[in-house]
Each structure stands twice: as structure tokens, then as C-alpha cells.
Design a protein around this motif. Structure first.
Motif, PDB file in Angstrom:
ATOM      1  N   GLY A 225       0.637  -1.155  -0.002  1.00 50.44           N
ATOM      2  CA  GLY A 225      -0.076  -0.157  -0.093  1.00 50.44           C
ATOM      3  C   GLY A 225       0.779   1.220  -0.105  1.00 50.44           C
ATOM      4  O   GLY A 225       1.677   1.504   0.748  1.00 50.44           O
ATOM      5  N   LYS A 227      -0.511   4.475   0.242  1.00 51.44           N
ATOM      6  CA  LYS A 227      -1.106   5.343   0.902  1.00 51.44           C
ATOM      7  C   LYS A 227      -1.683   5.254   2.360  1.00 51.44           C
ATOM      8  O   LYS A 227      -2.265   4.134   2.352  1.00 51.44           O
ATOM      9  CB  LYS A 227      -2.225   6.006   0.123  1.00 51.44           C
ATOM     10  N   LYS A 228      -1.000   5.798   3.389  1.00 52.09           N
ATOM     11  CA  LYS A 228      -1.319   5.420   4.765  1.00 52.09           C
ATOM     12  C   LYS A 228      -2.942   5.339   5.030  1.00 52.09           C
ATOM     13  O   LYS A 228      -3.848   6.041   4.503  1.00 52.09           O
ATOM     14  CB  LYS A 228      -0.861   6.463   5.652  1.00 52.09           C
ATOM     15  N   GLY A 229      -3.281   3.976   5.414  1.00 52.57           N
ATOM     16  CA  GLY A 229      -4.643   4.150   5.818  1.00 52.57           C
ATOM     17  C   GLY A 229      -5.214   2.983   4.730  1.00 52.57           C
ATOM     18  O   GLY A 229      -6.502   2.662   4.940  1.00 52.57           O
ATOM     19  N   ALA A 230      -4.837   3.286   3.538  1.00 54.10           N
ATOM     20  CA  ALA A 230      -5.374   2.492   2.485  1.00 54.10           C
ATOM     21  C   ALA A 230      -5.620   1.117   2.584  1.00 54.10           C
ATOM     22  O   ALA A 230      -6.474   0.406   2.101  1.00 54.10           O
ATOM     23  CB  ALA A 230      -4.667   2.742   1.014  1.00 54.10           C
ATOM     24  N   THR A 231      -4.440   0.441   3.172  1.00 60.64           N
ATOM     25  CA  THR A 231      -4.476  -1.260   3.193  1.00 60.64           C
ATOM     26  C   THR A 231      -4.912  -1.442   4.539  1.00 60.64           C
ATOM     27  O   THR A 231      -4.563  -0.890   5.678  1.00 60.64           O
ATOM     28  CB  THR A 231      -3.127  -1.820   3.141  1.00 60.64           C
ATOM     29  N   LYS A 232      -6.055  -2.402   4.841  1.00 56.36           N
ATOM     30  CA  LYS A 232      -6.526  -2.823   6.079  1.00 56.36           C
ATOM     31  C   LYS A 232      -6.107  -4.212   6.377  1.00 56.36           C
ATOM     32  O   LYS A 232      -6.133  -5.145   5.732  1.00 56.36           O
ATOM     33  CB  LYS A 232      -8.196  -2.717   5.964  1.00 56.36           C
TER      34      LYS A 232
ATOM     35  N   GLU B 102       4.878   6.251  -6.671  1.00 59.17           N
ATOM     36  CA  GLU B 102       3.365   6.017  -6.869  1.00 59.17           C
ATOM     37  C   GLU B 102       3.013   6.559  -5.564  1.00 59.17           C
ATOM     38  O   GLU B 102       1.786   7.310  -5.550  1.00 59.17           O
ATOM     39  CB  GLU B 102       3.238   4.704  -6.702  1.00 59.17           C
ATOM     40  N   SER B 103       3.737   6.454  -4.514  1.00 62.24           N
ATOM     41  CA  SER B 103       3.170   6.969  -3.126  1.00 62.24           C
ATOM     42  C   SER B 103       3.260   8.571  -3.274  1.00 62.24           C
ATOM     43  O   SER B 103       2.538   9.274  -2.498  1.00 62.24           O
ATOM     44  CB  SER B 103       4.097   6.653  -1.977  1.00 62.24           C
ATOM     45  N   LYS B 106       0.329   9.828  -5.372  1.00 66.14           N
ATOM     46  CA  LYS B 106      -0.917   9.589  -4.530  1.00 66.14           C
ATOM     47  C   LYS B 106      -1.137  10.340  -3.469  1.00 66.14           C
ATOM     48  O   LYS B 106      -2.255  10.515  -2.986  1.00 66.14           O
ATOM     49  CB  LYS B 106      -1.095   8.182  -4.293  1.00 66.14           C
ATOM     50  N   GLU B 107      -0.001  11.050  -2.977  1.00 66.74           N
ATOM     51  CA  GLU B 107      -0.221  11.881  -1.873  1.00 66.74           C
ATOM     52  C   GLU B 107      -0.943  13.142  -2.050  1.00 66.74           C
ATOM     53  O   GLU B 107      -0.833  13.683  -3.000  1.00 66.74           O
ATOM     54  CB  GLU B 107       1.293  12.420  -1.469  1.00 66.74           C
TER      55      GLU B 107
END
Lengths: 267, 107
Positions: A225, A227-232, B102-103, B106-107
Motif C-alpha cells: 500500500g 497511501k497510509k490507511g489504504a490497506t486494512k 507512486e506514493s 497519490k499523496e
């Protein structure tokens, strides 16, 4: 108080689930020297040899995870590397260190799969190809760990404290294999909220993890993942060896030591 | 006189032929290890920046990914042991750079 009772109850459930892998079969909890043991049997038995028994505890005291799993190139799952004797003989994988030349702590590291050993002296092969054989270990676990800080589970050693106290000094560089790198600036620690109400939050320390792993050991192979929080993350998946479980089921302190991750009391 | 001229012409021609023909084999002899060193040097340069990946500008990350992709076919031609090790090492570092790109996006 109720929260702590809930926390303990959930911990007990997960601790129990760790040992009840399949219905009707009970998985024996590994003894401290066995924790982190990997059985490698890609080609061994086909070649008439016993499978290889690899213990993480001694190796992790000498080298960081990254040296072996990034620089030397061992995959993170047993059997996924596809090691052959010819690879070791050519100085790759085990042969990157086990070449009969490298000296660690005043001991010459024995040669793995050396051509001279094959045929005439198969007894030497038993040092690694030892599954099902009664081979006395060349380094005694009890003697090696007796002065190290005690951990609750796993190897019974708190490896993190052992390094902090300078009792072990895992090297992050292997001459001729590792690429010289600049010291790393660790990313910030962050908190993850537990799904279960009342469960203490997880404080994830990037610093603690990057010192042994770098970035590329975890991202993106284990934590994909972006983005923080995107993966559960779920504990079921983690106990199944995904995410944190890639290391914390097998080698790093076990998942049953709940309080080492779920550290922040819920506000 | 004409004989001396003939020798001179032959000598000049010989030197010219040698100048054209020799660098090939000489370079080949010297270069037997050189291509191997080239790919390894490039690999080490490209993958030495994983420590700083989060701090690198987007353009540099994209350039590193492109260099990894360019290096991949060379590594795939190596002997089995080297190929297995370096293909994984290259993939691990390339994937990290891509992950950071990618990070960022997407930020």
C-alpha cells in the motif's frame, strides 16, 4: 480496567489460534533454539541428501536482515530462493559467506557445498543437511544466549535490547556483496488504530525496522500500500504470514507477544 | 630507388593495416571482463540510492527506474547463479523506486 480485560481476552484468543493451525492437529510451539528455523529442501532430498536446517538466531546476531535478504538475495519465503549447490560453490547465497575464507569473530566460516567435500567427506555436508540426522550443533544456543537480555517468547532473547546494549553488533555490510550506502534517515513513526474497540493502538517504529531491514525489504513486497490507511490489515492475515506476519510469525518476536505492538493505551 | 620506394610503401601500408586491425582484438582481449564490470558498476550505482529513495526528486526516481529497466536484459543473460541473485536484487531496488514514485503521485 474493562479495556485491559478485553485486551487480555483478545490476546489469549489470538495466542490460542496461533497453535491451532488445522482442526484436529496441534502445532507444537517451537523451543527457543528452534524458533526461526527454516527447512530448505528444493533439491536436497532429490539429490540423496537430507534437507537443510537453517537457524536464524546465530545469523541474525551477526548480520542484519537486509544483508541476507537484500544483498545476498535470499527470498523471504522458505523454498522461494531455489538455492542449488552450484550457486553456493560459485559464491552466491550461503556461499557468499560460507566460502572457507571469511573470518567472523576469529572463526573461519566453513565452506558450503565445496567440491572437495562432495563424495569423499559427506560428514561435512551434515552441518547443514541435517534434517532427521542427529547432528550436534557447532554453536551451543544456551551458551551463546546466556548473557543476552531475556525475551518473553520466540528465542527467549530480546534481540532489540541486545543490540542496544552492544551485546550483539549485526553488521549491515558484506564485503564484495553489499553496495556501500549512506547512513539512513528513518521515516517517522506512526500509529495504527486497532479494529477492535478498546484494543491499544499499534505504534509502528520505522526507526526500529529500518535499522535491520532498510526500505526495500518491506516495500513494496510485504507492504504494498502506498497511501497510509489504504490497506486494512487483519490479524487473521497477519497470523497467516502476511504483512507483519512475514517476519513476526517466524523470526522476529512472535505475534503472541501482543503488548510489543499494541502499546499505546486508548485515549 | 624504385625498390626503396616499394619498401617504404609496403611499410606505410603495413602500419596502416595494423592500426586498423589491431584495436579490435586488443580491445576484445581487454574487454573480456569489461562488460561484466560495466553491468555491475551500473547496478551498484543504480541500487545504491535505496537509502535515500524517500528524499529523491521525482525525476531522479523515474530516471533510476528507467536505468533498472535498461539493465534488466543484461542481467537476464548472465549465468544461472548470477542471474538469480542479481535479477532479484535489481527487482527489489527497482520496485522500491517505483513504490516511492507512486506514493508521491497519490499523496
Amino acid at each position: 480496567m474493562r479495556r485491559w480485560v478485553l485486551f487480555l481476552a483478545v490476546s489469549a484468543v489470538f495466542a490460542g489460534s496461533a497453535f491451532a493451525e488445522q482442526p484436529g492437529s496441534k502445532k507444537r510451539r517451537p523451543l527457543p533454539p528452534e524458533f526461526g528455523r527454516v527447512i530448505i529442501n528444493n533439491t536436497s532430498e532429490k539429490a540423496g541428501m537430507a534437507a537443510v536446517s537453517f537457524d536464524h538466531w546465530y545469523h541474525r546476531a551477526k548480520y542484519t536482515c537486509r544483508v541476507c535478504h537484500v544483498d545476498v538475495g535470499f527470498a523471504m519465503k522458505p523454498g522461494a530462493t531455489g538455492i542449488k549447490a552450484a550457486d553456493n560453490q560459485a559464491g552466491f547465497y550461503c556461499g557468499a559467506c560460507h566460502n572457507g575464507k571469511l573470518v567472523v569473530d576469529g572463526r573461519t566460516v566453513f565452506e558450503s557445498c565445496g567440491k572437495a567435500l562432495i563424495g569423499e567427506n559427506r560428514q561435512a555436508c551434515l552441518r547443514c543437511h541435517s534434517v532427521g540426522k542427529n547432528v550436534p550443533p557447532s554453536i551451543d544456543f544456551k551458551a551463546f544466549t546466556k548473557n543476552l537480555p531475556v525475551g518473553r517468547l520466540g528465542n527467549g532473547v530480546d534481540w532489540e535490547k541486545a543490540e542496544e546494549a552492544g551485546l550483539i553488533k549485526p553488521s549491515d555490510f558484506l564485503e564484495g556483496v553489499s553496495i556501500p550506502r549512506q547512513p539512513m534517515t528513518a521515516q517517522k513513526d506512526f500509529a495504527l488504530t486497532a479494529k477492535l474497540q478498546g484494543m491499544p493502538e499499534i505504534i509502528f517504529s520505522h526507526k526500529k525496522h529500518t535499522v535491520w531491514n532498510g526500505c526495500e525489504l518491506c516495500h513494496p513486497e510485504i507492504f504494498v500500500g502506498v497511501k497510509k490507511g489504504a490497506t486494512k490489515y487483519s490479524m487473521v492475515e497477519i497470523f497467516d504470514g502476511k504483512y507483519c506476519g512475514a517476519c513476526h510469525v517466524t523470526v522476529a518476536f512472535p505475534l503472541t507477544d501482543c503488548g510489543r505492538c499494541h502499546t499505546r493505551p486508548v485515549q | 630507388m624504385s625498390r626503396a620506394r616499394g619498401w617504404l610503401a609496403a611499410s606505410v601500408l603495413g602500419v596502416a593495416v595494423a592500426a586498423v586491425a589491431l584495436p579490435g582484438p586488443v580491445a576484445l582481449a581487454q574487454g573480456q571482463g569489461a562488460p561484466a564490470q560495466d553491468w555491475k558498476k551500473e547496478f551498484e550505482e543504480v541500487c545504491a540510492k535505496t537509502q535515500d529513495a524517500m528524499a529523491l526528486p521525482l525525476k531522479e526516481l523515474e530516471s533510476l527506474v528507467a536505468r533498472c529497466d535498461k539493465l534488466k536484459p543484461t542481467i537476464e543473460k548472465l549465468d544461472e547463479s548470477q542471474r538469480k541473485v542479481y535479477a532479484r536484487r535489481l527487482k527489489v531496488c527497482r520496485d522500491l523506486y517505483q513504490f516511492v514514485i507512486e506514493s508521491r503521485v497519490k499523496e
